[in-house]
Design an enzyme around this catalytic site. Structure first.
Site, PDB file in Angstrom:
ATOM      1  N   LYS A  69       0.846  -1.210   0.000  1.00  0.00           N
ATOM      2  CA  LYS A  69       0.000   0.000   0.000  1.00  0.00           C
ATOM      3  C   LYS A  69       0.872   1.247   0.000  1.00  0.00           C
ATOM      4  CE  LYS A  69      -2.225   2.513   3.817  1.00  0.00           C
ATOM      5  NZ  LYS A  69      -1.046   3.105   4.415  1.00  0.00           N
ATOM      6  N   ASN A  70       1.958   1.207   0.767  1.00  0.00           N
ATOM      7  CA  ASN A  70       2.755   2.424   0.905  1.00  0.00           C
ATOM      8  C   ASN A  70       3.748   2.638  -0.228  1.00  0.00           C
ATOM      9  OD1 ASN A  70       1.302   3.094   3.106  1.00  0.00           O
ATOM     10  ND2 ASN A  70       2.782   2.342   4.602  1.00  0.00           N
ATOM     11  N   ARG A  82      -2.978  10.321   2.762  1.00  0.00           N
ATOM     12  CA  ARG A  82      -1.861  11.268   2.838  1.00  0.00           C
ATOM     13  C   ARG A  82      -1.283  11.599   1.460  1.00  0.00           C
ATOM     14  NH1 ARG A  82      -1.113  12.897   7.417  1.00  0.00           N
ATOM     15  NH2 ARG A  82       0.958  13.721   7.042  1.00  0.00           N
ATOM     16  N   ASP A 101      -4.278   7.833   9.011  1.00  0.00           N
ATOM     17  CA  ASP A 101      -4.663   7.388  10.349  1.00  0.00           C
ATOM     18  C   ASP A 101      -4.340   8.448  11.396  1.00  0.00           C
ATOM     19  OD1 ASP A 101      -5.566   4.959   9.405  1.00  0.00           O
ATOM     20  OD2 ASP A 101      -3.549   4.136   9.387  1.00  0.00           O
ATOM     21  N   ASP A 157       4.676  -0.018  11.862  1.00  0.00           N
ATOM     22  CA  ASP A 157       3.470  -0.688  11.356  1.00  0.00           C
ATOM     23  C   ASP A 157       3.452  -2.181  11.690  1.00  0.00           C
ATOM     24  OD1 ASP A 157       2.469   1.616   9.432  1.00  0.00           O
ATOM     25  OD2 ASP A 157       4.629   1.387   9.177  1.00  0.00           O
ATOM     26  N   VAL A 167       8.085   6.369  16.524  1.00  0.00           N
ATOM     27  CA  VAL A 167       7.889   7.070  15.247  1.00  0.00           C
ATOM     28  C   VAL A 167       6.683   8.020  15.299  1.00  0.00           C
ATOM     29  CG1 VAL A 167       7.571   6.796  12.754  1.00  0.00           C
ATOM     30  CG2 VAL A 167       8.998   5.169  14.011  1.00  0.00           C
TER      31      VAL A 167
HETATM   32  N1  EPU Z   1       6.888  14.320  10.384  1.00  0.00           N
HETATM   33  C1  EPU Z   1       6.927  15.661  10.707  1.00  0.00           C
HETATM   34  N2  EPU Z   1       6.763  16.574   9.683  1.00  0.00           N
HETATM   35  C2  EPU Z   1       6.576  16.195   8.401  1.00  0.00           C
HETATM   36  C3  EPU Z   1       6.549  14.816   8.071  1.00  0.00           C
HETATM   37  C4  EPU Z   1       6.704  13.890   9.105  1.00  0.00           C
HETATM   38  O1  EPU Z   1       7.097  16.033  11.866  1.00  0.00           O
HETATM   39  O2  EPU Z   1       6.417  17.067   7.527  1.00  0.00           O
HETATM   40  C5  EPU Z   1       7.027  13.338  11.472  1.00  0.00           C
HETATM   41  C6  EPU Z   1       5.726  12.544  11.688  1.00  0.00           C
HETATM   42  O3  EPU Z   1       4.807  13.268  12.481  1.00  0.00           O
HETATM   43  C7  EPU Z   1       6.231  11.284  12.328  1.00  0.00           C
HETATM   44  C8  EPU Z   1       7.586  11.073  11.666  1.00  0.00           C
HETATM   45  O4  EPU Z   1       7.951  12.337  11.096  1.00  0.00           O
HETATM   46  O5  EPU Z   1       6.405  11.480  13.703  1.00  0.00           O
HETATM   47  C9  EPU Z   1       7.598  10.024  10.585  1.00  0.00           C
HETATM   48  O6  EPU Z   1       6.579  10.298   9.637  1.00  0.00           O
HETATM   49  P1  EPU Z   1       6.746   9.893   8.103  1.00  0.00           P
HETATM   50  O7  EPU Z   1       6.668  11.122   7.287  1.00  0.00           O
HETATM   51  O8  EPU Z   1       7.916   9.005   7.958  1.00  0.00           O
HETATM   52  O9  EPU Z   1       5.418   9.045   7.866  1.00  0.00           O
HETATM   53  P2  EPU Z   1       4.415   9.131   6.663  1.00  0.00           P
HETATM   54  O10 EPU Z   1       5.123   9.335   5.386  1.00  0.00           O
HETATM   55  O11 EPU Z   1       3.298  10.049   7.022  1.00  0.00           O
HETATM   56  C10 EPU Z   1       4.498   6.611   6.043  1.00  0.00           C
HETATM   57  C11 EPU Z   1       3.491   5.522   5.933  1.00  0.00           C
HETATM   58  C12 EPU Z   1       3.071   5.068   7.315  1.00  0.00           C
HETATM   59  C13 EPU Z   1       4.315   4.562   8.054  1.00  0.00           C
HETATM   60  C14 EPU Z   1       5.345   5.696   8.105  1.00  0.00           C
HETATM   61  C15 EPU Z   1       6.642   5.280   8.757  1.00  0.00           C
HETATM   62  C16 EPU Z   1       2.339   6.071   3.894  1.00  0.00           C
HETATM   63  C17 EPU Z   1       1.111   6.543   3.227  1.00  0.00           C
HETATM   64  N3  EPU Z   1       2.319   6.017   5.211  1.00  0.00           N
HETATM   65  O12 EPU Z   1       3.837   7.678   6.707  1.00  0.00           O
HETATM   66  O13 EPU Z   1       2.191   3.990   7.149  1.00  0.00           O
HETATM   67  O14 EPU Z   1       3.952   4.181   9.342  1.00  0.00           O
HETATM   68  O15 EPU Z   1       5.641   6.152   6.778  1.00  0.00           O
HETATM   69  O16 EPU Z   1       7.215   4.201   8.079  1.00  0.00           O
HETATM   70  O17 EPU Z   1       3.339   5.725   3.256  1.00  0.00           O
HETATM   71  C18 EPU Z   1       0.285   2.693   7.545  1.00  0.00           C
HETATM   72  O18 EPU Z   1       0.481   2.162   6.452  1.00  0.00           O
HETATM   73  O19 EPU Z   1      -0.534   2.246   8.375  1.00  0.00           O
HETATM   74  C19 EPU Z   1       1.040   3.890   7.891  1.00  0.00           C
HETATM   75  C20 EPU Z   1       0.637   4.743   8.830  1.00  0.00           C
END
Ligand code: EPU
Length: 438
Positions: free
Chosen positions: A27-28, A97, A121, A309, A331
């Site tokens: 999915k990601n 997202r 989420d 995850d 995280v």
């Molecule tokens: N963060 C910030 N500012 C930003 C971006 C991120 O402070 O502009 C912080 C977040 O709040 C968090 C940390 O950085 O504390 C990591 O966030 P990240 O950006 O890595 O996560 P994401 O891209 O929003 C993706 C996956 C998540 C997965 C995380 C970590 C997608 C759509 N989502 O989220 O997947 O947990 O990376 O590997 O790719 C899921 O599939 O259930 C899921 C939540």
């Protein structure tokens, strides 16, 4: 327009779950590849795509912008829009997202962009400040409004960007924006998750010049145009882990096909330390627990650490291990939000704002409840609970599978947003589930 289908599952504990599961692409990764396809001036093809709600949402967003999306089984074809619109409609507010990742591609195509507020989420504040700072560094004028984000740039220009934390999404924003920018971008502090690397490889096939350097450094030399490309996604490591745990927690054996071992290194070792025995081949991985499961202390981390995850299925497994286990989520600050649902089902879990079971993390000395102590073996009971997010949803199904009587689980759309045909997969493994429209 996209509508969430409210559904409830009635789950009967049905003994050990056994059988074979084939996982599709993750999915990601799939949705990011769909966004990357916006950058090509010829069609792209993504194979082994999962049938998940996030793909439905992203398809509708792309179509709303003028892209033509064809879907057939696991194959997604995306053809460029003749004159793409610059605005992702507000109807997509809060659904996932992905819109934030579209800013860069839309700027390249139209010079301006509007995306509605992103959702996903509710597992933390999930700000998008790193994404916006990166776009500003590349020369975009970015404004945040109550309904979403507006950006403008006649042409993005390469720059040096330092991420304060190796964010997956922000790294993807930089990749998707810098590949067509003028000049070189050097990203430091980049995420190195396999799904990020997979996206970089896809962009390389499209003609992008990307170097993955040591120490979380990515160098991107902008090119004037990208063509469409074709790829087959690698298997979803979150799904693979989740189903391996489904076998272990019910004292059965699940054989997972389609996810390479190197995507599960930390997961396999963590489960092995708890007493799981693995059979691993080029095609599949299976796990059994012949004796009692041992407790463990695990902290989640960025790649190659234990994924955030993976912690939700692990939490249920901890309740079936003999003794006290500790889980430290580092995280997302609010990712233990699902614990009350598991407690209702008899899981003996206490949560804390302290950093337990691992090195101090960013949430030390905050009020974020991000550690848990789990007592096993807990006797789980059937209950009626609401699943708050995709991974938590899976853990509720696992708890229901080892409970003493049937459970009613609301919020099934969360699971269906991220797992490929979960109802069919669980049924194949022998779990008795009935669905009811809410
Ligand atoms: N963060 C910030 N500012 C930003 C971006 C991120 O402070 O502009 C912080 C977040 O709040 C968090 C940390 O950085 O504390 C990591 O966030 P990240 O950006 O890595 O996560 P994401 O891209 O929003 C993706 C996956 C998540 C997965 C995380 C970590 C997608 C759509 N989502 O989220 O997947 O947990 O990376 O590997 O790719 C899921 O599939 O259930 C899921 C939540």
């Amino acid at each position: 327009m996209f509508r969430v289908r409210e559904q409830t599952w009635h789950v009967e504990p049905s003994g050990p779950l056994r059988g074979d599961i084939v996982v599709r692409g993750s999915k990601n990764a799939v949705t990011k590849h769909m966004v990357a396809a916006m950058l090509g001036d010829t069609p792209s093809v993504i194979r082994n795509a999962p049938e998940v709600g996030d793909v439905d949402i992203t398809t509708e967003m792309l179509e709303a912008l003028g892209y033509r999306v064809g879907r057939c089984g696991g194959e997604i074809t995306i053809a460029p829009a003749d004159a793409p619109l610059a605005r992702v409609p507000e109807a997509f507010t809060g659904l996932n997202r992905i819109p934030i990742l579209m800013l860069g591609p839309l700027l390249h195509r139209t010079g301006e962009a509007f995306v509605p507020l992103v959702g996903g989420d509710a597992i933390g504040r999930r700000p998008v400040d790193f994404h916006l700072a990166a776009l500003r560094a590349l020369g975009a004028e970015v404004k945040e409004g109550p309904a979403g984000i507006t950006a403008r740039a006649a042409r993005l220009r390469g720059n040096r960007i330092d991420l304060p934390y190796p964010s997956v999404g922000a790294t993807e924003t930089v990749l998707l924006s810098a590949v067509l920018a003028e000049g070189q971008t050097v990203l430091r502090g980049a995420a190195t998750e396999p799904e990020v690397v997979e996206l970089a490889l896809f962009l390389q096939r499209m003609g992008a010049r990307i170097e993955l350097s040591p120490d979380r450094r990515i160098v991107i030399e902008g090119v004037p145009r990208l063509r469409g490309a074709s790829t087959r996604l690698a298997g979803d490591r979150i799904e693979a882990f989740s189903y391996l745990v489904a076998g272990l927690v019910t004292r059965g054996e699940v054989r997972v096909h389609g996810c390479p071992q190197d995507r599960l290194v930390t997961a396999i070792t963590t489960l092995a330390k708890m007493g799981a025995q693995f059979d691993i081949t080029e095609e599949w991985i299976s796990a059994t627990a012949p004796g009692a499961l041992r407790p463990a202390a695990v902290h989640t981390d960025t790649h190659p650490g234990f994924m955030t995850d993976w912690q939700q299925p692990l939490m249920v497994l901890f309740t079936q291990a003999e003794g006290l286990s500790v889980l430290h989520e580092t995280v997302f600050e609010n990712r233990l939000v699902y614990v009350p649902a598991l407690q209702t089902m008899g899981c003996e879990i206490e949560v804390f704002a302290a950093c337990l079971g691992g090195p101090a993390c960013r949430y030390q000395d905050t009020n974020a409840v991000h550690s848990a102590v789990i007592r096993g073996v807990s006797k789980l009971r059937g209950a009626e609970v609401t699943m708050p997010d995709v991974r938590a949803g899976f853990s509720a199904v696992l708890a229901a599978a080892v409970a003493d009587r049937s459970s009613v689980l609301h919020g099934v759309h969360h699971i269906e947003r991220g797992y490929h045909r979960p109802f069919e997969q669980f049924s194949t493994l022998g779990l008795t589930i009935r669905r009811a429209e809410a």
